[in-house]
Design an enzyme around this catalytic site. Sequence first.
Site, PDB file in Angstrom:
ATOM      1  N   ASN A  61      17.775 -72.063  58.612  1.00 15.12           N
ATOM      2  CA  ASN A  61      18.734 -72.493  59.634  1.00 15.12           C
ATOM      3  C   ASN A  61      20.129 -72.651  59.033  1.00 15.12           C
ATOM      4  OD1 ASN A  61      17.610 -74.780  58.272  1.00 15.12           O
ATOM      5  ND2 ASN A  61      18.224 -76.148  59.919  1.00 15.12           N
ATOM      6  N   GLU A  63      23.800 -74.165  60.055  1.00  8.10           N
ATOM      7  CA  GLU A  63      24.480 -75.028  61.026  1.00  8.10           C
ATOM      8  C   GLU A  63      25.996 -74.846  60.973  1.00  8.10           C
ATOM      9  OE1 GLU A  63      22.896 -78.977  60.390  1.00  8.10           O
ATOM     10  OE2 GLU A  63      20.947 -78.382  61.231  1.00  8.10           O
ATOM     11  N   ASN A  64      26.670 -75.492  61.935  1.00  9.32           N
ATOM     12  CA  ASN A  64      28.120 -75.387  62.036  1.00  9.32           C
ATOM     13  C   ASN A  64      28.651 -76.706  62.586  1.00  9.32           C
ATOM     14  OD1 ASN A  64      30.751 -74.544  63.643  1.00  9.32           O
ATOM     15  ND2 ASN A  64      30.307 -72.897  62.211  1.00  9.32           N
ATOM     16  N   ALA A  65      29.892 -77.053  62.206  1.00 11.87           N
ATOM     17  CA  ALA A  65      30.508 -78.287  62.693  1.00 11.87           C
ATOM     18  C   ALA A  65      30.582 -78.285  64.221  1.00 11.87           C
ATOM     19  CB  ALA A  65      31.901 -78.441  62.095  1.00 11.87           C
ATOM     20  N   TYR A  67      28.335 -77.737  66.769  1.00  7.29           N
ATOM     21  CA  TYR A  67      26.870 -77.694  66.680  1.00  7.29           C
ATOM     22  C   TYR A  67      26.175 -76.487  67.329  1.00  7.29           C
ATOM     23  CZ  TYR A  67      26.846 -82.506  64.794  1.00  7.29           C
ATOM     24  OH  TYR A  67      27.014 -83.627  64.025  1.00  7.29           O
ATOM     25  N   CYS A  72      18.970 -71.143  64.312  1.00  8.16           N
ATOM     26  CA  CYS A  72      17.665 -71.541  63.761  1.00  8.16           C
ATOM     27  C   CYS A  72      17.197 -70.532  62.706  1.00  8.16           C
ATOM     28  CB  CYS A  72      16.620 -71.596  64.854  1.00  8.16           C
ATOM     29  SG  CYS A  72      16.828 -72.928  66.044  1.00  8.16           S
ATOM     30  N   GLU A  74      14.325 -69.105  62.487  1.00 11.10           N
ATOM     31  CA  GLU A  74      13.547 -68.002  63.079  1.00 11.10           C
ATOM     32  C   GLU A  74      14.451 -66.870  63.530  1.00 11.10           C
ATOM     33  OE1 GLU A  74      13.354 -71.194  63.659  1.00 11.10           O
ATOM     34  OE2 GLU A  74      11.399 -71.845  64.367  1.00 11.10           O
ATOM     35  N   CYS A 111      11.692 -73.513  68.591  1.00  8.61           N
ATOM     36  CA  CYS A 111      12.336 -74.035  69.805  1.00  8.61           C
ATOM     37  C   CYS A 111      12.232 -72.985  70.919  1.00  8.61           C
ATOM     38  CB  CYS A 111      13.794 -74.391  69.525  1.00  8.61           C
ATOM     39  SG  CYS A 111      14.897 -72.958  69.435  1.00  8.61           S
ATOM     40  N   CYS A 114      14.218 -69.717  70.387  1.00 10.60           N
ATOM     41  CA  CYS A 114      13.592 -68.813  69.407  1.00 10.60           C
ATOM     42  C   CYS A 114      12.336 -68.164  69.989  1.00 10.60           C
ATOM     43  CB  CYS A 114      13.264 -69.563  68.121  1.00 10.60           C
ATOM     44  SG  CYS A 114      14.730 -69.957  67.160  1.00 10.60           S
TER      45      CYS A 114
HETATM   46  N1  THU Z   1      15.654 -75.610  63.783  1.00 15.79           N
HETATM   47  C1  THU Z   1      15.168 -74.422  63.313  1.00 15.79           C
HETATM   48  O1  THU Z   1      15.777 -73.771  62.464  1.00 15.79           O
HETATM   49  N2  THU Z   1      13.994 -73.975  63.818  1.00 15.79           N
HETATM   50  C2  THU Z   1      13.231 -74.651  64.724  1.00 15.79           C
HETATM   51  O2  THU Z   1      12.187 -74.165  65.114  1.00 15.79           O
HETATM   52  C3  THU Z   1      13.659 -75.953  65.230  1.00 15.79           C
HETATM   53  C4  THU Z   1      15.006 -76.391  64.800  1.00 15.79           C
HETATM   54  C5  THU Z   1      16.895 -76.114  63.205  1.00 15.79           C
HETATM   55  C6  THU Z   1      18.075 -76.143  64.141  1.00 15.79           C
HETATM   56  C7  THU Z   1      18.934 -77.212  63.494  1.00 15.79           C
HETATM   57  O3  THU Z   1      19.679 -76.635  62.425  1.00 15.79           O
HETATM   58  C8  THU Z   1      17.917 -78.169  62.887  1.00 15.79           C
HETATM   59  O4  THU Z   1      16.703 -77.444  62.787  1.00 15.79           O
HETATM   60  C9  THU Z   1      17.691 -79.424  63.695  1.00 15.79           C
HETATM   61  O5  THU Z   1      17.388 -79.134  65.014  1.00 15.79           O
END
Ligand code: THU
Length: 160
Positions: A61, A63-65, A67, A72, A74, A111, A114
């Site tokens: 995963n 992320e970015n400021a 959000y 993810c 996946e 999620c 995904c």
């Molecule tokens: N996240 C994933 O990378 N995969 C998932 O199946 C669930 C959530 C990440 C998204 C975010 O960077 C962090 O987990 C918290 O939600």
Amino acid sequence: MKEYKICTSVSVKTAEELSPQEQAMTEAAKGAAASSYSPYSHFAVGAALRLEGGEIVTGSNQENASYPVGCCAERTALHWTAANHPGVRIEAIAIAAKNGGHFTSQPIAPCGMCRQALLEAERRQGSPIQVILYGTEGIHIVRKIEDLLPLSFNQDAMSI
Ligand code: THU
């Protein structure tokens, strides 16, 4: 009134019960969590895809400021694979997550966004993508992505 039921079967295995192939997948997903960029959630996720032919590719995963811009693990792995191995089938996906530096005891499942992305890949390639969800207290295995997203929206709904 008519009614129908939709069933999903989940196999629960210990690490020792995994096949060598499943074990390689969970190890790859665990390793991939190390490249997670997750300064906001501190939740590091790794995903590993096994392609036909046996190659394993990974993603984590990012992320970015801002959000919602983050991606993810996946979808990072899935889109990278589509871009770099177009037309190559995905046989399985493994997912592992670390919270506060420790792998979660219970498996995490992809999620909804995904699942939608993975389902389209599965339908597009016309063969099931096995799902392997890692937790230190047990590994959950589901036969295909469709089992995780029943009653899905897909391109069939758009045909006239
Ligand atoms: N996240 C994933 O990378 N995969 C998932 O199946 C669930 C959530 C990440 C998204 C975010 O960077 C962090 O987990 C918290 O939600």
